[in-house]
Motif scaffolding. Structure first.
Motif, mmCIF file in Angstrom:
data_model
loop_
_atom_site.group_PDB
_atom_site.id
_atom_site.type_symbol
_atom_site.label_atom_id
_atom_site.label_comp_id
_atom_site.label_asym_id
_atom_site.label_seq_id
_atom_site.Cartn_x
_atom_site.Cartn_y
_atom_site.Cartn_z
ATOM 1 N N ASP A 1 10.545 -4.904 -16.844
ATOM 2 C CA ASP A 1 9.306 -4.153 -16.664
ATOM 3 C C ASP A 1 8.911 -3.497 -17.982
ATOM 4 N N GLU A 2 8.010 -4.110 -18.670
ATOM 5 C CA GLU A 2 7.553 -3.619 -19.974
ATOM 6 C C GLU A 2 8.733 -3.143 -20.817
ATOM 7 N N PRO A 3 9.691 -4.032 -21.067
ATOM 8 C CA PRO A 3 10.896 -3.567 -21.768
ATOM 9 C C PRO A 3 10.615 -3.180 -23.210
ATOM 10 N N PHE B 1 14.161 -1.438 -16.808
ATOM 11 C CA PHE B 1 13.087 -0.515 -16.462
ATOM 12 C C PHE B 1 12.191 -0.185 -17.644
ATOM 13 N N GLN B 2 11.012 0.300 -17.262
ATOM 14 C CA GLN B 2 9.932 0.498 -18.225
ATOM 15 C C GLN B 2 10.213 1.613 -19.230
ATOM 16 N N ASP B 3 10.738 2.732 -18.725
ATOM 17 C CA ASP B 3 10.815 3.922 -19.568
ATOM 18 C C ASP B 3 12.250 4.145 -20.045
ATOM 19 N N LEU C 1 12.841 -2.488 -3.820
ATOM 20 C CA LEU C 1 12.873 -1.031 -3.871
ATOM 21 C C LEU C 1 11.834 -0.484 -2.903
ATOM 22 N N TYR C 2 10.847 -1.292 -2.611
ATOM 23 C CA TYR C 2 9.832 -0.915 -1.624
ATOM 24 C C TYR C 2 9.864 -1.926 -0.493
ATOM 25 N N ASN C 3 9.451 -1.491 0.682
ATOM 26 C CA ASN C 3 9.250 -2.431 1.765
ATOM 27 C C ASN C 3 7.789 -2.853 1.760
ATOM 28 N N GLU D 1 -4.502 6.819 0.414
ATOM 29 C CA GLU D 1 -3.971 5.459 0.384
ATOM 30 C C GLU D 1 -4.249 4.793 -0.966
ATOM 31 N N VAL D 2 -3.228 4.120 -1.493
ATOM 32 C CA VAL D 2 -3.401 3.365 -2.743
ATOM 33 C C VAL D 2 -3.035 1.919 -2.457
ATOM 34 N N LYS D 3 -3.979 1.014 -2.713
ATOM 35 C CA LYS D 3 -3.644 -0.402 -2.544
ATOM 36 C C LYS D 3 -3.109 -0.913 -3.865
ATOM 37 N N ALA D 4 -1.829 -0.645 -4.105
ATOM 38 C CA ALA D 4 -1.246 -0.992 -5.407
ATOM 39 C C ALA D 4 -1.193 -2.503 -5.595
ATOM 40 N N ILE D 5 -0.887 -3.232 -4.514
ATOM 41 C CA ILE D 5 -0.926 -4.698 -4.562
ATOM 42 C C ILE D 5 -1.721 -5.150 -3.345
ATOM 43 N N TYR E 1 0.857 -1.186 0.000
ATOM 44 C CA TYR E 1 0.000 0.000 0.000
ATOM 45 C C TYR E 1 0.894 1.237 0.000
ATOM 46 N N PHE E 2 0.506 2.234 -0.758
ATOM 47 C CA PHE E 2 1.212 3.514 -0.674
ATOM 48 C C PHE E 2 0.423 4.443 0.241
ATOM 49 N N ASN E 3 1.126 5.230 1.024
ATOM 50 C CA ASN E 3 0.526 6.147 1.996
ATOM 51 C C ASN E 3 -0.490 5.437 2.890
ATOM 52 N N PRO E 4 -0.121 4.320 3.512
ATOM 53 C CA PRO E 4 -1.115 3.576 4.281
ATOM 54 C C PRO E 4 -1.689 4.426 5.412
ATOM 55 N N GLY F 1 -1.337 -7.046 -17.309
ATOM 56 C CA GLY F 1 -2.450 -6.311 -16.713
ATOM 57 C C GLY F 1 -2.491 -4.928 -17.303
ATOM 58 N N GLU F 2 -3.597 -4.256 -17.117
ATOM 59 C CA GLU F 2 -3.713 -2.937 -17.712
ATOM 60 C C GLU F 2 -2.888 -1.926 -16.905
ATOM 61 N N SER F 3 -2.812 -0.722 -17.425
ATOM 62 C CA SER F 3 -2.043 0.316 -16.768
ATOM 63 C C SER F 3 -2.601 0.584 -15.367
ATOM 64 N N GLY F 4 -1.709 0.659 -14.401
ATOM 65 C CA GLY F 4 -2.140 0.946 -13.032
ATOM 66 C C GLY F 4 -2.570 -0.275 -12.250
ATOM 67 N N SER F 5 -2.403 -1.468 -12.830
ATOM 68 C CA SER F 5 -2.868 -2.658 -12.117
ATOM 69 C C SER F 5 -1.877 -3.103 -11.043
ATOM 70 N N GLY F 6 -0.687 -2.515 -11.035
ATOM 71 C CA GLY F 6 0.273 -2.836 -9.969
ATOM 72 C C GLY F 6 1.424 -3.719 -10.425
ATOM 73 N N LYS F 7 1.651 -3.805 -11.721
ATOM 74 C CA LYS F 7 2.709 -4.685 -12.233
ATOM 75 C C LYS F 7 4.089 -4.176 -11.853
ATOM 76 N N SER F 8 4.343 -2.892 -12.136
ATOM 77 C CA SER F 8 5.660 -2.348 -11.797
ATOM 78 C C SER F 8 5.887 -2.432 -10.300
ATOM 79 N N THR F 9 4.844 -2.150 -9.540
ATOM 80 C CA THR F 9 4.976 -2.198 -8.082
ATOM 81 C C THR F 9 5.368 -3.603 -7.641
ATOM 82 N N THR F 10 4.764 -4.619 -8.260
ATOM 83 C CA THR F 10 5.138 -5.994 -7.924
ATOM 84 C C THR F 10 6.623 -6.212 -8.182
HETATM 85 N N1 LIG Z 1 5.212 5.746 -5.230
HETATM 86 C C1 LIG Z 1 3.860 5.678 -5.338
HETATM 87 N N2 LIG Z 1 3.067 6.397 -4.503
HETATM 88 C C2 LIG Z 1 1.732 6.320 -4.587
HETATM 89 N N3 LIG Z 1 1.068 5.562 -5.461
HETATM 90 C C3 LIG Z 1 1.777 4.825 -6.328
HETATM 91 C C4 LIG Z 1 3.210 4.841 -6.311
HETATM 92 N N4 LIG Z 1 3.660 4.028 -7.288
HETATM 93 C C5 LIG Z 1 2.560 3.516 -7.871
HETATM 94 N N5 LIG Z 1 1.422 3.991 -7.300
HETATM 95 C C6 LIG Z 1 0.050 3.620 -7.673
HETATM 96 O O1 LIG Z 1 -0.047 2.218 -7.611
HETATM 97 C C7 LIG Z 1 -0.831 1.711 -8.668
HETATM 98 C C8 LIG Z 1 -0.065 0.690 -9.439
HETATM 99 O O2 LIG Z 1 1.026 1.314 -10.102
HETATM 100 P P1 LIG Z 1 2.041 0.523 -11.016
HETATM 101 O O3 LIG Z 1 3.080 1.492 -11.423
HETATM 102 O O4 LIG Z 1 2.496 -0.695 -10.323
HETATM 103 O O5 LIG Z 1 1.144 0.136 -12.259
HETATM 104 P P2 LIG Z 1 1.544 -0.642 -13.576
HETATM 105 O O6 LIG Z 1 0.730 -1.865 -13.595
HETATM 106 O O7 LIG Z 1 3.008 -0.802 -13.646
HETATM 107 O O8 LIG Z 1 1.036 0.337 -14.703
HETATM 108 P P3 LIG Z 1 1.736 0.725 -16.090
HETATM 109 O O9 LIG Z 1 1.353 -0.338 -17.063
HETATM 110 O O10 LIG Z 1 1.110 2.040 -16.421
HETATM 111 O O11 LIG Z 1 3.196 0.813 -15.855
HETATM 112 C C9 LIG Z 1 -1.232 2.924 -9.501
HETATM 113 O O12 LIG Z 1 -2.556 3.270 -9.144
HETATM 114 C C10 LIG Z 1 -0.272 3.991 -9.099
HETATM 115 O O13 LIG Z 1 -0.898 5.247 -9.162
#
Ligand SMILES: Nc1ncnc2c1ncn2[C@@H]1O[C@H](COP(=O)(O)OP(=O)(O)OP(=O)(O)O)[C@@H](O)[C@H]1O
Ligand SMILES: [Mg+2]
Lengths: 342, 331
Positions: free
Chosen positions: B183-185, B101-103, B67-69, B30-34, B22-25, B51-60
């Protein structure tokens, strides 16, 4: 559409392979490689105001370096007999003839004061007969010293403070930002006046006051930029490679912060110079016999209506320094960050 | 596409167990990214995460590489809990796992020369003794990713997106990792270059026996490179199965909707293709859902009362397949 397609018959022979296997030629980049700084300097050179400012400052800096070892005469030596002599340069350049207008008549002040032939004061003398040109040189040198110290505080306190605050984030950041808010809520002038309780007025208390407050803007800018830099993927990549935070700061953050650092320094130098001049002007800065642009202005201002040259030259000096630094800073900002310009 | 041989017991290289990020728990933003995901990645395989954009793939990916705890849950790498790696073992962990990395425009430091970017890992891990060795290794890596050695002294802004992505790959390979998170290379690249980069990654995998976590937002490319695919949506895994299974026999409606978006080079199919939209309200009926194994190796995020339905669908696929005289698992 379909008619066109019918007429235009395409067979494999109509196509020719264009160096698809020749990857070396394909991938070759022929433009000469410019580093970011070379590129920025190339852009800076197109900015006339910045280049003129740069050379003016170079001259001013040279003069003040010279003044450390040599001035035309002792800047603090008094010759009461030679008081208030107007500017004079040997070969009668208008404005530098050594004559003054007394009751509608031009009078040769140098002859009146029995100044020996061959002794000139390029910018005249003040009410105690001190050579104004020497004093101006010393004053400018002092101003630049203040500017250097301001840079030093910016770099030694502001930059690390901002990087640590932004990089650590969380509680560290909150606490460090509260400290900055508290410090910046106290006006500089109050800090200096409080310093006067502890120290005698002089360079010391000005420097301490600058050390307390002068780096705040730098720290804030650096923190804000560190916050965005630390989420950049190249910084994440450095972390995943195992680079230590210190190395990340020196290899990744500082090079990418360098334009902000340089530009902000260029803005804080004139601010510090003006701060010192202002304090000296109101009499709580550099104490009596020593010259600074502020004390020169303050002395000159008292007799401005009768002896305007005593104020013109220091006023011109401080104006040129301030404008030159600001124009150069503007030019650097445009050169480093071409996006904000257009 | 390497070891999918299921007779041999396979080693789990990465285990993700009930991971929550979770970000900003506790704050209003708060965002439940995973939100509670579990999966394993076997040694030598390519695990696709879609998964679609924002589904939490990069966060995983970023949680796995520490990189995250994690907010809660555990990630094991080679049997070891990565959040408990001691300081002196951390460097070794950093060497074994790398990320692409993705970008490609943000992942290279604009102030560093390509050779210093690639050699950063070599320096950190003291993998080379002197400058000649360093240059030689950098040239070798540039060669491996199909760039020429005169690129070494240039700055990233002089390169195209595809070239930059290859520099990023060279940087990751420099430390000879065992596991790479990609990550989406390819998603920022032209279609023509996508294939080049994917082929490059596959070649390197075969040469160096790497394990990949391959992240992508659509299924079209992942299915060629992955052995197994997990489908992610809103921070949860919807479906997890062998690549062909996900592609040919999708069970979860979300996967079906993702598949319906994949264009195929078949005009007859394209003419009749219609996108099925996923209605995620079916997830909000307060039935507790977990990943359930419907047929061996094929998991679906389902509530207890949906199991029968999914099993019926799976059964149907099996019949269709046997009607065509093929076994579904190696279709
Ligand atoms: N550092 C952060 N602080 C707060 N929210 C974040 C942070 N990083 C990601 N998020 C949120 O977590 C969710 C998942 O983000 P993530 O980057 O994992 O998506 P993604 O699946 O990789 O999307 P994309 O395909 O666009 O890269 C998004 O809603 C994003 O806004
Ligand atoms: Mg992403």
């Amino acid at each position: 559409m379909s008619e066109q397609a019918d007429k235009l018959e395409l067979t494999p022979d109509s196509f020719k392979r264009v160096g698809a296997n020749d990857t070396d030629a394909q991938e070759k980049i022929s433009a000469p490689s410019l580093t970011f700084f070379q590129d920025a300097i190339r852009r800076l050179k197109q900015n006339k105001a910045a280049i003129i400012s740069f050379w003016l400052l170079a001259i001013i800096i040279l003069i003040s370096i010279v003044s450390i070892w040599w001035t035309p005469s002792d800047p603090n030596a008094q010759h009461v007999a030679y008081a208030n002599l107007p500017p004079k340069i040997g070969n009668g350049i208008p404005g530098f003839t050594g004559q003054a207008n007394v009751g509608g008549q031009l009078v040769d002040k140098y002859a009146q004061a029995n100044v020996p032939k061959g002794t000139y004061y390029i910018l005249g003398t003040d009410y105690l007969g001190r050579d104004l040109f020497s004093r101006l040189m010393k004053g400018i040198a002092l101003s630049l010293l203040i500017g250097m110290l301001a840079t030093l505080f910016d770099l030694m306190i502001g930059v690390p403070y901002g990087i640590i605050s932004g990089w650590r984030g969380g509680h560290t950041d909150t606490i460090m930002q509260r400290i900055i808010e508290i410090i910046s809520s106290i006006p500089n002038l109050v800090v200096v006046i409080l310093m006067l309780l502890l120290f005698t007025p002089g360079l010391g208390s000005i420097v301490v006051a600058m050390g307390i407050t002068g780096w705040i803007t730098m720290a804030r800018l650096i923190r804000a930029e560190t916050l965005t830099l630390k989420t950049q993927e190249y910084v994440l990549a450095a972390r995943t490679i195992g680079e230590s935070p210190f190395k990340i700061a020196t290899k990744h953050l500082i090079p990418n912060l360098s334009s902000t650092i340089i530009i902000q320094t260029m803005f804080s130098i004139p601010t510090a110079i003006f701060f010192e001049a202002f304090l000296s002007f109101i009499g709580i800065g550099i104490p009596a016999p020593n010259a600074s642009l502020g004390t020169l202005l303050s002395d000159g201002q008292k007799t401005f209506r009768f002896l305007p040259y005593q104020m013109w030259y220091p006023a011109a000096a401080i104006s040129i320094i301030m404008i030159a630094f600001n124009l150069l800073a503007d030019g650097l900002r445009d050169a480093f960050d071409p996006k904000t310009n257009n | 596409m390497s070891a999918t041989n299921s007779d041999r017991p396979r080693k789990k290289l990465v285990q993700v167990q009930h991971l929550k990020q979770y970000f900003n728990p506790g704050k209003p933003n708060e965002v439940k990214a995973i939100d509670d995901i579990s999966f394993d990645i076997y040694e030598g395989e390519t695990f696709g995460l879609v998964g679609e954009s924002g589904s939490g793939k990069s966060t995983t990916g970023r949680s796995i590489i520490r990189l995250y705890n994690p907010t809660s849950g555990k990630i094991l790498f080679d049997g070891q809990d990565i959040s408990r790696i001691k300081h002196r073992d951390m460097l070794e962990f950093r060497r074994e796992m790398q990320m692409i990395f993705q970008d490609p425009y943000a992942s290279l430091n604009p102030r560093m020369k390509v050779k210093d970017i690639i050699a950063e890992g070599l320096d950190v891990h003291h993998l080379v003794k002197n400058d000649q060795e360093r240059d030689a290794r950098v040239n070798e890596l540039l060669n491996l990713v199909g760039l020429s050695r005169d690129h070494a002294t240039r700055y990233p802004h002089e390169f195209s997106g595809g070239q930059r992505q290859r520099i990023g790959i060279a940087r990751a390979l420099a430390v000879q990792p065992r596991f790479i998170i990609a990550d989406e290379p390819i998603s920022a690249l032209d279609v023509s270059i996508q294939a080049q980069v994917v082929n490059l990654l596959r070649e390197i995998q075969q040469e160096q026996n790497l394990t990949y976590l391959f992240i992508a937002h659509d299924l079209s490319m992942v299915k060629y490179i992955s052995d197994r695919i997990a489908v992610m949506h809103n921070g949860r895994l919807m479906e997890l199965a062998a690549a062909d299974e996900v592609y040919n026999h999708p069970l979860h409606p979300y996967t079906k909707s993702l598949l319906s978006a994949v264009p195929r080079p078949d005009p007859m199919y394209e003419r009749s293709r219609h996108r099925t939209d996923y209605d995620d309200s079916i997830e909000f009926d307060n039935h507790p859902r977990t990943l359930q194994e419907i047929v061996p190796g094929h998991f679906v995020f389902a509530a207890a009362d949906e199991l029968a339905d999914y099993q019926a669908t799976a059964e149907k696929y099996l019949h269709e397949a046997s009607a065509l005289g093929k076994s579904p698992l190696n279709a």
